[in-house]
Design an enzyme around this catalytic site. Structure first.
Site, short mmCIF file in Angstrom:
data_model
loop_
_atom_site.label_atom_id
_atom_site.label_comp_id
_atom_site.label_asym_id
_atom_site.label_seq_id
_atom_site.Cartn_x
_atom_site.Cartn_y
_atom_site.Cartn_z
N TRP A 106 0.86 -1.18 0.00
CA TRP A 106 0.00 0.00 0.00
C TRP A 106 0.90 1.24 0.00
O TRP A 106 1.84 1.33 0.80
CB TRP A 106 -0.87 -0.04 1.25
CG TRP A 106 -1.80 1.10 1.46
CD1 TRP A 106 -2.65 1.66 0.55
CD2 TRP A 106 -2.02 1.79 2.69
NE1 TRP A 106 -3.38 2.65 1.14
CE2 TRP A 106 -3.03 2.75 2.46
CE3 TRP A 106 -1.48 1.69 3.97
CZ2 TRP A 106 -3.49 3.62 3.45
CZ3 TRP A 106 -1.96 2.55 4.97
CH2 TRP A 106 -2.95 3.51 4.70
N ASP B 16 -0.28 -5.70 9.35
CA ASP B 16 -1.31 -4.73 9.01
C ASP B 16 -2.52 -5.55 8.59
O ASP B 16 -2.47 -6.23 7.57
CB ASP B 16 -0.84 -3.81 7.88
CG ASP B 16 -1.85 -2.70 7.58
OD1 ASP B 16 -1.53 -1.80 6.77
OD2 ASP B 16 -2.97 -2.72 8.13
N LYS C 225 -13.13 -1.10 6.32
CA LYS C 225 -13.80 -1.92 5.32
C LYS C 225 -14.75 -2.93 5.92
O LYS C 225 -15.89 -3.05 5.49
CB LYS C 225 -12.77 -2.69 4.46
CG LYS C 225 -12.00 -1.80 3.50
CD LYS C 225 -10.78 -1.22 4.18
CE LYS C 225 -9.94 -0.40 3.23
NZ LYS C 225 -8.92 0.37 3.96
#
Lengths: 338, 467
Positions: free
Chosen positions: A68, A149, A185
């Site tokens: 990311w 993560d 999310k």
């Protein structure tokens, strides 16, 4: 709306730890986890990066290639230099497992590694369970510090327990790991900025000290974290009925994405595309690393008005039964002469 | 009173604080699995009061914790007070620590207008998508207009860069990060005393600071000469941190005439004013009046940074709503500054929380709600003023020593600087179960009319009988 403590909502943090470490985790029972509410995944990573810089000032963070984009920014702004380890294998659109293992072996003992717990962003390529066990074992032998993560727990496979598998493997192997969790999310709380940073310590006393230092980093950044989203999370996870409802809804979201993957692949194959597309269904989570080049992506945008990042990453969440045919056709058009 | 003190707290390695993990610290074999061995941390922690980091060397490739030797952080001087208060079992205890508004019944207060706004928001069923990095556009527009006035030329000329931030703290931090990145070597002048967290913010942002004289203990008022002198003697282009209104912790604000003179000297030295506006509307009860200092500087054509917070004036404390505004000399530079503020925010938290920003935007954007808010704010500020008066009346009638307590009435805002020193403040807590910060600051927002007499007794006792 009184200020939360600097460490955030205690209830929300408790529930988050249960979700990640297991409802009956011994580490929770033994109070060995230093944990604070954070500003979603970004904020959790930033707290950790700042903590790493403060208490391990001469270390680096190993990040996968690719990762990311904001990971680069977070550790850089925290003053921690970045190093990379091999991850994505373009030729197979899968995992460069031997490259990854080599890089783990060759990194100096005790290095800090950033791992995506599930649904790797941007590639969607996750190690298999077997591969995770080997990664864990090799990292253990090298004394590396694993920082996970986890932005998609529940959202990847539809099952939060399954999506936490990598973390549980590492815990079983005795790693003292760090973890960033996000509810952006999996609970759709994007704009509310709800997450959690946790660090597994040796004992309760250490956990208390570490937590106090995390708070000391948070205080001059934002004093204490926002309440609203944390209340939503703790209410949902703390109520058995609501939690059951959530598990259903997160599975619906995950299944829709998984369905779209299958449909997109099917459409491409039916169009007679000369290229292999099984990576679409092999990959997992919100993103698909299509393998398209920047030039092909530009054509998709300019000719077909389809928007995606130029690394060929497709957000599967943007597809539906109404547009998947159009997208498949467009992808076929720009790639068939590749 | 101390004058300039340059300091940057740094986390460099000092040889005496380094901690090496030797085999001798490993008590027995390492066994991992479902019953991990625990290491005792007794005796290993050599610097529990130090703020410097320990360097940990991994001499052995074993999974020893990385957190060996991490000391317990000291409790926050402000937020830690509430924690101590909670633990106190006395039934006369009084929390005058943190600056959070309380009703006469000493209960937290959610503004009616906020409840209305939240209900509207719920009815509308808005989604929870990410805000842009700079925050909610409607909020940014509303907050800049609230601060400067909707018809302010700076706004009309698009010279104001506004980025939603995490309340006052987060907005100050973005400003500090901007200074560190684009003004290398620049320092910030902060008032002596100032809000405790200001120093932490600039330290963690690695911006060096020094102090300007502000509080005069002899008059329990403003050391105006000292302030002007210190601002004048700072190197050109220094950032000067000013409290827009209701100075925290003293409650002592410059008069309008004094603000003019401060603006003069800031302009002369080409300094950059950095306003912390945490109490707009809460100080005098009037939003416009409380913004007068900021508007003065902007009207002089200066480039100004302003951090805003809605914690107190809208009671949105825990929602973390605020903004960093940079008023610059051209729209083009405002756009550039805004883009860089975004680049600083992205690796901190990506984008700010939506809930509180929507509340503000709805209230400010709906005339009926806006009027309601103004009325509630006047009510809150009014209660504080009443309590101030009552406290003063109580103390001055009880204290026969002839000491002039009128400074209580001259101060403004949520806080009063009592002039009590640390020992006297401790006496307030230990003997009277009154919780306040060690600098002698009391939060009048936490005081009720009913408790004024008790507080007066405590202050008189601590002042006269403790040194």
């Amino acid at each position: 709306m009184e200020y939360l403590p600097m460490g955030g909502s205690i209830k929300m943090v408790e529930e988050s730890l249960k979700l990640a470490y297991g409802d009956n985790s011994e580490f929770i029972n033994d109070k060995r986890i230093a944990a604070v509410q954070a500003l979603s995944g970004t904020g959790a990573c930033r707290l950790f990066a700042a903590f790493q810089q403060r208490f391990h000032p001469n270390t680096q963070i190993y990040i996968p290639v690719p990762t990311w984009a904001n990971h680069h920014n977070i550790w850089r702004d925290s003053g921690v230099p970045l190093k990379t380890f091999r991850y994505y294998h373009p030729e197979s659109r899968g995992l460069d497992f031997s490259g990854l293992m080599d890089d783990i072996k060759n990194a100096p003992d005790g290095s800090f590694f950033l791992l995506h717990a599930c649904a790797h962003n941007p590639t969607g390529v996750d190690p298999s369970e077997e591969q995770w066990r080997e990664i864990s074992s090799q990292m253990k032998a090298k004394g590396h510090f694993p920082f996970f993560d986890m932005a998609y727990q529940g959202f990847a496979s539809g099952n939060p327990e399954r999506d936490a598998k990598a973390i549980r493997i590492f815990l079983d192997d005795g790693h003292l790991l760090g973890l960033a969790q996000s509810y952006a999310k999996n609970m759709g709380l994007y704009g509310q900025r709800v997450g959690c940073l946790s660090l597994l310590c040796e004992d309760e006393k250490q956990a208390v000290a570490v937590k106090s230092q995390l708070q000391l980093i948070a205080r001059p950044m934002y004093s204490n974290p926002p309440l609203h989203g944390a209340l939503v999370v703790s209410t949902v996870l703390g109520d058995p009925e609501l939690k059951t409802l959530w598990l259903k809804e997160v599975k619906v979201m995950a299944d829709r994405i998984i369905g779209m993957r299958a449909t997109l692949r099917e459409n491409l194959e039916n169009l007679g595309s000369p290229l292999p597309w099984q990576h679409i269904t092999n990959q997992i989570g919100m993103f698909c690393y299509s393998g398209m080049t920047p030039e092909q992506v530009d054509r998709l945008t300019n000719e077909f008005h389809i928007y995606m990042t130029r690394n060929g990453r497709i957000s599967m969440a943007g597809l539906n039964t109404g547009n998947v045919g159009y997208v498949a056709n467009a992808i076929n058009e720009v790639t068939k002469s590749a | 009173m101390a004058s300039s003190v340059l300091s940057v707290a740094s986390y460099t390695i000092s040889p005496s604080a380094s901690l090496w993990v030797h085999d001798s610290h490993n008590k027995g074999k390492l066994k991992f699995g479902s019953n991990g061995l625990r290491f005792s941390t007794e005796g290993i922690n050599t610097f529990s009061n130090s703020r410097s980091s320990g360097r940990i060397s991994m001499a052995v490739a074993v999974n020893v914790s990385r957190f060996e030797g991490i000391p317990m952080a000291p409790p926050d001087p402000i937020l830690g007070v509430s924690e101590a208060f909670k633990a106190d079992t006395s039934n006369v205890k009084l929390n005058l620590g943190v600056g959070a508004y309380r009703t006469e019944e000493l209960q937290p207060y959610v503004l009616n207008v906020v409840k209305k706004a939240e209900n509207l928001m719920l009815e509308r069923g808005e989604n929870k998508e990410y805000l842009p990095i700079e925050g909610l556009a409607a909020f940014n527009k509303a907050t800049a207009e609230l601060l400067l006035g909707a018809d302010n030329p700076a706004i009309k000329q698009q010279r104001v860069a506004t980025v939603q931030g995490l309340s006052g703290t987060g907005s100050l931090r973005l400003g500090a990060a901007l200074i560190e990145r684009y003004f290398p070597g620049a320092k910030v002048l902060i008032s002596n005393p100032t809000w405790g967290n200001h120093k932490n913010i600039f330290n963690d942002a690695r911006v060096p600071w020094s102090e300007y004289r502000y509080y005069d203990p002899k008059t329990v008022g403003l050391d105006f000469e000292g302030m002007i002198e210190d601002i004048k003697s700072a190197p050109e282009g220094t950032f000067v941190l000013l409290h827009g209104c209701a100075h925290n912790p003293t409650g002592i604000d410059p008069t309008p005439e004094q603000w003019e003179k401060i603006a003069d000297v800031v302009q002369q030295k080409n300094h950059i004013p950095f306003f912390d506006v945490a109490y707009q509307g809460f100080a005098s009860g009037s939003l416009d009046e409380d913004a007068a200092s900021v508007r003065l500087f902007v009207s002089r054509g200066m480039e100004v940074l302003v951090a805003q917070s809605y914690s107190k004036n809208l009671g949105l404390y825990a929602e973390r709503v605020g903004a960093i505004n940079v008023i610059s000399s051209s729209p083009e530079s405002a756009a550039r500054v805004k883009s860089q503020l975004k680049r600083l925010a992205r690796p901190m938290y990506s984008n700010p929380p939506v809930h509180g920003a929507r509340i503000v935007a709805n209230i400010v954007g709906t005339p009926a709600l806006f009027d309601e808010w103004k009325a509630e704010m006047e009510m809150m500020a009014g209660r504080i003023k009443n309590v101030r008066q009552a406290l003063y009346d109580s103390i001055s009638s009880k204290d026969k020593s002839g000491k002039d307590w009128s400074f209580i009435l001259k101060q403004i805002g949520m806080f009063s600087f009592t002039g009590l020193n640390k020992n006297q403040s401790d006496n307030m807590t230990n003997k009277w179960h009154i919780y306040m910060t060690k600098d002698g600051r009391i939060s009048l927002a936490g005081l009720s009319l009913a408790k004024c007499e008790y507080l007066a007794d405590a202050i008189i006792d601590s002042y006269h009988n403790v040194s």
